[in-house]
Design an enzyme around this catalytic site. Structure first.
Site, PDB file in Angstrom:
ATOM      1  N   SER A 102       0.820  -1.220   0.000  1.00 20.94           N
ATOM      2  CA  SER A 102       0.000   0.000   0.000  1.00 20.94           C
ATOM      3  C   SER A 102       0.854   1.270   0.000  1.00 20.94           C
ATOM      4  CB  SER A 102      -0.948  -0.052   1.193  1.00 20.94           C
ATOM      5  OG  SER A 102      -1.857   1.001   1.137  1.00 20.94           O
ATOM      6  N   ASP A 244      -2.231   6.397  -3.503  1.00 23.66           N
ATOM      7  CA  ASP A 244      -1.156   5.711  -2.791  1.00 23.66           C
ATOM      8  C   ASP A 244      -0.641   4.578  -3.687  1.00 23.66           C
ATOM      9  OD1 ASP A 244      -3.331   3.973  -2.515  1.00 23.66           O
ATOM     10  OD2 ASP A 244      -2.623   3.210  -0.597  1.00 23.66           O
ATOM     11  N   ASP A 246      -1.055   1.397  -4.029  1.00 22.89           N
ATOM     12  CA  ASP A 246      -1.940   0.397  -4.641  1.00 22.89           C
ATOM     13  C   ASP A 246      -3.293   0.999  -5.028  1.00 22.89           C
ATOM     14  OD1 ASP A 246      -2.750   0.681  -1.980  1.00 22.89           O
ATOM     15  OD2 ASP A 246      -3.522  -1.360  -1.866  1.00 22.89           O
ATOM     16  N   ASP A 248      -5.845   2.288  -3.648  1.00 25.77           N
ATOM     17  CA  ASP A 248      -7.136   2.157  -2.971  1.00 25.77           C
ATOM     18  C   ASP A 248      -7.478   3.455  -2.235  1.00 25.77           C
ATOM     19  OD1 ASP A 248      -5.252   1.853  -0.970  1.00 25.77           O
ATOM     20  OD2 ASP A 248      -6.266   0.186   0.033  1.00 25.77           O
TER      21      ASP A 248
HETATM   22 MG    MG Z   1      -3.421   1.424  -0.079  1.00 21.56          MG
END
Ligand code: MG
Length: 451
Positions: A102, A244, A246, A248
């Site tokens: 992440s 960020d 990844d 999400d």
């Molecule tokens: Mg993330």
């Protein structure tokens, strides 16, 4: 091993995280693959973020899953929510694994398990996984039962899944100029295309996947997105968006190039959803700003607080039939789409709101109540002693996660960190003086309990 607030030895609130090849090893990844295959059976999706060690861990997880007799759908480099949405849509998949750390710094990586409905594993599922991992009670099948690997692409399903839900006509009519900062992460493979298909003029920066993260740290907080703020000003764009690692999460910069706090964006979207639904429940952790509760209440809705961590937010949303949820870190959850944080969905809904209201982002957030939020850390080696002391000192506090104490003109949260030997203290009030007083009081309380 880095754990984000989890209770287990291995799993934190976001799966297993650690420094690649030091704390998180290939051997662990193989066995974690065997664990989820043994627990879930069927066919599992596997995807990864853009980190240097991600192909290595994806191969290891895939080896583990197939060695336990399950097939793998290899989705390659994708945002975490793209994999989650694909697993949700494809009824024949029994779950998934995302290789990602992440927003953590470059040297980290992680492994996160996904349920068949696209949600992250809950705390109790992670505990079950951990028990199986530690006791080595996972399955290894004979040579003729080894699973197969299929390569598939989930990007189209994901992008079109978002486009189906938002008002494309309203957005595209405005021809928004958007500066998008993918932070060289997984968002590079979906968000630029999504913006183009929403009829926006997209100027992208840091938009090639690069696990060295050459331009900025993967966490899209204000101090890491100054280049984005500058680009929005220079290009006279309508809005700036940062993901960020990844994707999400999404954070936002207004048309003046000013960073909008994540809590304010959470409040803005929560209010939009409550208004759209004519009321309803919004779920958020106890660490979120009071501006969320104020905005939701004013719109006729109700806030339910949870412990910190996105799986518990999603689980509570499911149980309560919430209309919206999210964390004050740019992680917003749109339940009609996916019960998990989704950065691309966040940016689409923010553009939709701007288009429908005919307002600039700075004008939209003007209506959100302003608070001063202060944070501090105090060394804390004895978490149990701290919690017991807090229960004595503040018997009426909310102990959902640490102690949250409400005052007439502010609140304070004292919470032992899940990852470091510290206590985190948050204080908030409309007055800076009061917020400072509360913060200092909190630090004193922690020190006196631990002394
Ligand atoms: Mg993330």
């Amino acid at each position: 091993m880095t754990r984000i607030g989890g209770a287990g030895k291995l799993f934190g609130t976001d799966g297993v995280r650690g420094i690649a090849n030091e704390e998180l090893t290939v051997e662990m990844a193989v066995n974690l693959g065997r664990v989820i295959a043994t627990l879930r059976d069927g066919t599992l999706a596997v995807g990864m973020d853009a980190r240097l060690s991600s192909p290595m861990f994806k191969s290891a997880v895939t080896a583990g899953i197939t060695s336990a007799g399950c097939d793998v759908v290899d989705l390659g480099l994708v945002p975490t929510p793209a994999l989650q949405y694909y697993v949700k849509c494809r009824k024949d998949l029994s779950g998934g694994v995302v290789v990602t750390a992440s927003h953590n710094p470059r040297q980290y990586n992680g492994i996160k398990f996904i349920q068949e409905d696209g949600r992250e594993f809950t705390r109790s599922m992670d505990e079950e996984s951990e028990r199986m991992y530690l006791s080595k009670s996972y399955r290894i099948v004979p040579w003729d039962k080894v699973g197969k690997v299929y390569v598939e692409d989930c990007r189209r399903t994901y992008i079109e899944g978002i486009m189906e839900k938002v008002d494309i006509d309203a957005i595209s009519e405005k021809k928004f100029k958007v500066v998008l900062d993918c932070g060289n992460g997984a968002g590079c493979v979906t968000s630029p295309e999504l913006l183009r298909r929403l009829g926006c003029r997209c100027i992208s920066i840091n938009a090639h996947p690069d696990g060295t993260f050459p331009c900025r740290n993967p966490e899209p907080v204000k101090e890491n997105v100054e280049f984005l703020m500058q680009c929005v000003r220079d290009s006279k764009a309508d809005i700036g968006v940062a993901h960020d690692g990844d994707a999400d999460r999404a954070t936002f910069v207004d048309e003046r190039g000013e960073f909008v706090s994540e809590d304010v964006m959470l409040a803005l979207m929560a209010k939009y959803y409550v208004e759209k639904n004519g009321g309803g429940i919004v779920v958020t952790p106890v660490s979120s700003s009071k501006c969320v509760e104020d905005a939701v209440r004013e719109a006729g809705g109700k806030v339910i607080y949870t412990a910190v961590g996105s799986p518990v937010v999603a689980e509570t949303m499911l149980k309560t039939g919430a209309v919206f949820g999210g964390e004050g870190n740019g992680g917003l959850v749109f339940p009609e789409h996916l019960l998990a944080r989704d950065g691309a969905m966040s940016l689409s809904r923010v553009l939709e709101l701007m288009a429908k209201e005919g307002k600039k982002l700075s004008e939209l957030v003007k209506d959100i109540p302003k608070y001063v939020t202060l944070k501090a850390k105090v060394p804390c080696r004895d978490k149990l002693k701290l919690l017991e002391g807090l229960k004595e000192k503040f018997p009426d506090a909310d102990f959902t996660d640490g102690a949250r104490v409400e005052y007439e003109d502010g609140w304070i949260l004292i919470r032992p960190s899940g990852t470091e030997p510290i206590a985190r203290i948050m204080a908030e009030s409309k007055s800076e003086k009061k917020a400072k007083e509360l913060l200092e009081m909190g630090m004193e309380v922690v020190k006196s309990i631990l002394s």
